[in-house]
Design a protein around this motif. Structure first.
Motif, PDB file in Angstrom:
ATOM      1  N   GLN A  43       0.977  -1.370  -0.003  1.00 55.01           N
ATOM      2  CA  GLN A  43      -0.067   0.097  -0.239  1.00 55.01           C
ATOM      3  C   GLN A  43       0.827   1.299  -0.038  1.00 55.01           C
ATOM      4  O   GLN A  43       0.533   2.492  -0.587  1.00 55.01           O
ATOM      5  CB  GLN A  43      -0.875   0.089   1.200  1.00 55.01           C
ATOM      6  N   LEU A  44       2.102   1.156   0.597  1.00 53.94           N
ATOM      7  CA  LEU A  44       2.616   2.480   0.717  1.00 53.94           C
ATOM      8  C   LEU A  44       3.342   2.995  -0.615  1.00 53.94           C
ATOM      9  O   LEU A  44       3.741   4.050  -0.893  1.00 53.94           O
ATOM     10  CB  LEU A  44       3.933   2.257   1.391  1.00 53.94           C
ATOM     11  N   MET A  45       3.315   1.902  -1.656  1.00 53.01           N
ATOM     12  CA  MET A  45       3.733   2.479  -3.174  1.00 53.01           C
ATOM     13  C   MET A  45       2.657   3.512  -3.829  1.00 53.01           C
ATOM     14  O   MET A  45       3.027   4.090  -4.521  1.00 53.01           O
ATOM     15  CB  MET A  45       3.814   1.166  -4.056  1.00 53.01           C
ATOM     16  N   THR A  46       1.483   3.356  -3.125  1.00 54.05           N
ATOM     17  CA  THR A  46       0.298   4.443  -3.571  1.00 54.05           C
ATOM     18  C   THR A  46       0.330   5.668  -2.843  1.00 54.05           C
ATOM     19  O   THR A  46      -0.409   6.415  -2.968  1.00 54.05           O
ATOM     20  CB  THR A  46      -0.988   3.817  -3.401  1.00 54.05           C
ATOM     21  N   THR A  47       1.352   5.760  -1.900  1.00 54.30           N
ATOM     22  CA  THR A  47       1.221   7.376  -1.289  1.00 54.30           C
ATOM     23  C   THR A  47       2.584   8.063  -1.506  1.00 54.30           C
ATOM     24  O   THR A  47       3.644   7.478  -2.209  1.00 54.30           O
ATOM     25  CB  THR A  47       1.272   6.833   0.232  1.00 54.30           C
ATOM     26  N   THR A  48       2.645   9.241  -1.002  1.00 53.89           N
ATOM     27  CA  THR A  48       3.750  10.109  -1.296  1.00 53.89           C
ATOM     28  C   THR A  48       4.563  10.228  -0.164  1.00 53.89           C
ATOM     29  O   THR A  48       5.164   9.322  -0.028  1.00 53.89           O
ATOM     30  CB  THR A  48       3.206  11.598  -1.795  1.00 53.89           C
ATOM     31  N   GLU A  49       4.353  10.916   0.792  1.00 58.01           N
ATOM     32  CA  GLU A  49       5.081  11.103   1.884  1.00 58.01           C
ATOM     33  C   GLU A  49       4.659  10.250   3.280  1.00 58.01           C
ATOM     34  O   GLU A  49       3.441  10.364   3.403  1.00 58.01           O
ATOM     35  CB  GLU A  49       5.500  12.444   2.687  1.00 58.01           C
ATOM     36  N   VAL A  50       5.617   9.404   3.603  1.00 57.62           N
ATOM     37  CA  VAL A  50       5.429   8.856   5.047  1.00 57.62           C
ATOM     38  C   VAL A  50       6.022   9.489   6.316  1.00 57.62           C
ATOM     39  O   VAL A  50       7.324   9.496   6.239  1.00 57.62           O
ATOM     40  CB  VAL A  50       5.820   7.362   5.099  1.00 57.62           C
ATOM     41  N   ASN A 131      -3.534  14.455  -2.969  1.00 55.86           N
ATOM     42  CA  ASN A 131      -3.496  15.822  -2.954  1.00 55.86           C
ATOM     43  C   ASN A 131      -4.900  16.170  -2.548  1.00 55.86           C
ATOM     44  O   ASN A 131      -5.510  17.142  -3.149  1.00 55.86           O
ATOM     45  CB  ASN A 131      -3.360  16.173  -4.781  1.00 55.86           C
ATOM     46  N   GLY A 132      -5.372  15.639  -1.465  1.00 59.75           N
ATOM     47  CA  GLY A 132      -6.525  15.956  -1.044  1.00 59.75           C
ATOM     48  C   GLY A 132      -7.478  14.929  -0.573  1.00 59.75           C
ATOM     49  O   GLY A 132      -8.095  14.782   0.406  1.00 59.75           O
ATOM     50  N   ILE A 133      -7.441  13.814  -1.484  1.00 54.28           N
ATOM     51  CA  ILE A 133      -8.137  12.589  -1.140  1.00 54.28           C
ATOM     52  C   ILE A 133      -7.271  11.493  -0.603  1.00 54.28           C
ATOM     53  O   ILE A 133      -6.301  11.286  -1.033  1.00 54.28           O
ATOM     54  CB  ILE A 133      -8.850  11.950  -2.402  1.00 54.28           C
ATOM     55  N   GLY A 236      -9.839  18.507   2.004  1.00 56.25           N
ATOM     56  CA  GLY A 236      -9.605  17.047   2.139  1.00 56.25           C
ATOM     57  C   GLY A 236     -11.003  16.301   2.220  1.00 56.25           C
ATOM     58  O   GLY A 236     -11.944  16.621   2.447  1.00 56.25           O
ATOM     59  N   LEU A 237     -10.729  15.014   1.361  1.00 61.08           N
ATOM     60  CA  LEU A 237     -11.998  14.136   1.392  1.00 61.08           C
ATOM     61  C   LEU A 237     -11.290  12.573   1.683  1.00 61.08           C
ATOM     62  O   LEU A 237     -10.304  12.108   1.203  1.00 61.08           O
ATOM     63  CB  LEU A 237     -12.501  13.948   0.014  1.00 61.08           C
ATOM     64  N   PHE A 238     -11.783  12.124   3.126  1.00 64.47           N
ATOM     65  CA  PHE A 238     -11.257  11.024   3.739  1.00 64.47           C
ATOM     66  C   PHE A 238     -12.100   9.929   3.435  1.00 64.47           C
ATOM     67  O   PHE A 238     -13.144   9.876   3.858  1.00 64.47           O
ATOM     68  CB  PHE A 238     -10.637  11.092   5.011  1.00 64.47           C
ATOM     69  N   TYR A 239     -11.562   8.691   2.920  1.00 67.58           N
ATOM     70  CA  TYR A 239     -12.473   7.631   2.736  1.00 67.58           C
ATOM     71  C   TYR A 239     -12.345   6.777   3.978  1.00 67.58           C
ATOM     72  O   TYR A 239     -11.442   6.195   4.257  1.00 67.58           O
ATOM     73  CB  TYR A 239     -12.168   6.641   1.511  1.00 67.58           C
TER      74      TYR A 239
END
Ligand SMILES: Cc1cc2nc3c(=O)[nH]c(=O)nc-3n(C[C@H](O)[C@H](O)[C@H](O)COP(=O)(O)OP(=O)(O)OC[C@H]3O[C@@H](n4cnc5c(N)ncnc54)[C@H](O)[C@@H]3O)c2cc1C
Length: 320
Positions: A43-50, A131-133, A236-239
């Motif tokens: 899953q971390l491959m789909t995010t930018t900064e950790v 970038n917001g979601i 922001g839109l958090f699922y």
């Protein structure tokens, strides 16, 4: 030839298990996956900064963190194969693990196939993902994007309630978009939501599109009853609509709970099958963090090493 230990999955849990098992000279074979249940690296491959993984004071990009973990696993002798496992047979011992092009027999298996965050696939979702979601308020909530801004959370269960409450630390206002006219969250959570001055609940509300200029600025919301559409200006839109554990492969082979997560015993990573352990999000619907996945990957490798040593079923021991 029978493998000592097969690890299925290459997220933080899988690579950490590989590092520990490699250092214990188990020469683990890791099926990193290819396209089933995510991508190699997880899953971390789909995010930018950790920003919350210890050891990286300035943060680190998700793909870079996973690259480092992979390198570390290789350094300790893990044998990595970038294939999806398509079948397992835990009814015979040594166990059988079959990938697309390779089938192996093994004395032990650690399952680290993770989970997939459910997405809504609304218009603009791919453009504003990261970038917001986001699918993780705890991971991304503290980002400057959401500081002193208004944000929205989608969902009506305990996770949605927890995420909404968590986000009030950073956002001025949190809009909770609930599809029905009631929440599935526990009574206590509901009371906390209703009492919170920064949280506004919108019933019968479904986000249908996201707009902005490079970053999210507005969400189009539809009323599920009246069908009317309205604009919600949020950064922001958090699922928080749940995760699907990647366990289809193990159905009928291992004990799963009602939601499909692998059941582990007490404080351990042991499953109901001796010689099979599970680590990371595939057995954890609660914490769902890289560090907890890595922690349980470590536990699984230590438990596997001890169990295999006691049975003296290691390849290098049998060869000696
Ligand atoms: C967008 C986003 C951002 C996040 N940000 C953060 C953050 O900032 N900090 C944080 O701590 N956590 C964050 N998380 C959560 C974190 O990514 C997860 O908790 C963590 O990755 C779980 O690790 P895991 O090893 O259990 O599984 P995963 O990372 O889900 O990896 C599962 C692995 O299994 C493999 N796999 C699946 N099926 C098969 C199969 N059949 N055969 C072989 N391999 C298979 C996949 O290819 C993948 O390699 C974020 C999650 C998301 C979605």
């Amino acid at each position: 030839m029978v493998e000592n230990l097969v690890i299925i999955g290459s997220g933080p849990a899988g690579y950490t298990a590989a590092i520990y098992a490699g250092r214990a000279q188990l020469q683990p074979l890791v099926f990193e996956g290819f396209s089933a249940g995510g991508v190699p690296g997880g899953q971390l491959m789909t995010t930018t900064e950790v920003e919350n993984f210890p050891g990286f004071a300035k943060g680190i990009s998700g793909p870079q963190l996973m690259k480092e973990m992979r390198q570390q696993a290789l350094r300790w002798g893990a044998n990595l194969i970038t294939e999806d496992v398509v079948k397992v047979d835990f009814r015979q011992y040594p166990f059988i693990v079959r990938a697309n092009e390779k089938e192996v027999r093994t004395f032990g298996v650690i399952i680290c196939t993770g989970a997939t965050a459910k997405r809504l696939h609304i218009l603009g979702e791919d453009e504003f993902w990261n970038n917001g979601i986001s699918a993780c308020a705890i991971c991304d909530g503290a980002s400057p994007l959401f500081l002193n801004a208004e944000v929205a959370v989608v969902g009506g269960g305990d996770s949605a309630a927890e995420e909404a409450l968590y986000l009030t630390k950073y956002a001025t206002k949190v809009h909770l978009l609930v599809r029905r006219e009631q929440l599935r969250a526990s009574k206590t959570m509901q009371e906390r939501l209703f009492a919170h001055p920064q949280i506004k609940i919108h019933w019968h509300s479904i986000p249908i599109a996201a707009y902005g200029d490079e970053v999210l600025q507005e969400v189009k919301v539809q009323n599920a009853i009246a069908q009317e559409v309205w604009q919600l200006p949020v950064n922001g839109l958090f699922y928080a609509i749940g995760h699907t554990p990647n366990t289809q492969l193990f159905q009928g082979q291992i004990a799963l709970d009602a939601r499909g997560y692998i059941e582990t015993r007490g404080k351990s990573t042991a499953t109901n099958i001796e010689g099979v352990w599970a680590a990371g999000d595939v057995q954890d619907s609660y914490y769902r963090q890289a560090i907890t996945a890595a922690g349980t990957g470590c536990m699984a490798a230590l438990e596997a090493e001890r169990w295999l040593s006691e049975r003296k079923s290691l390849r290098f021991l049998s060869a000696a």
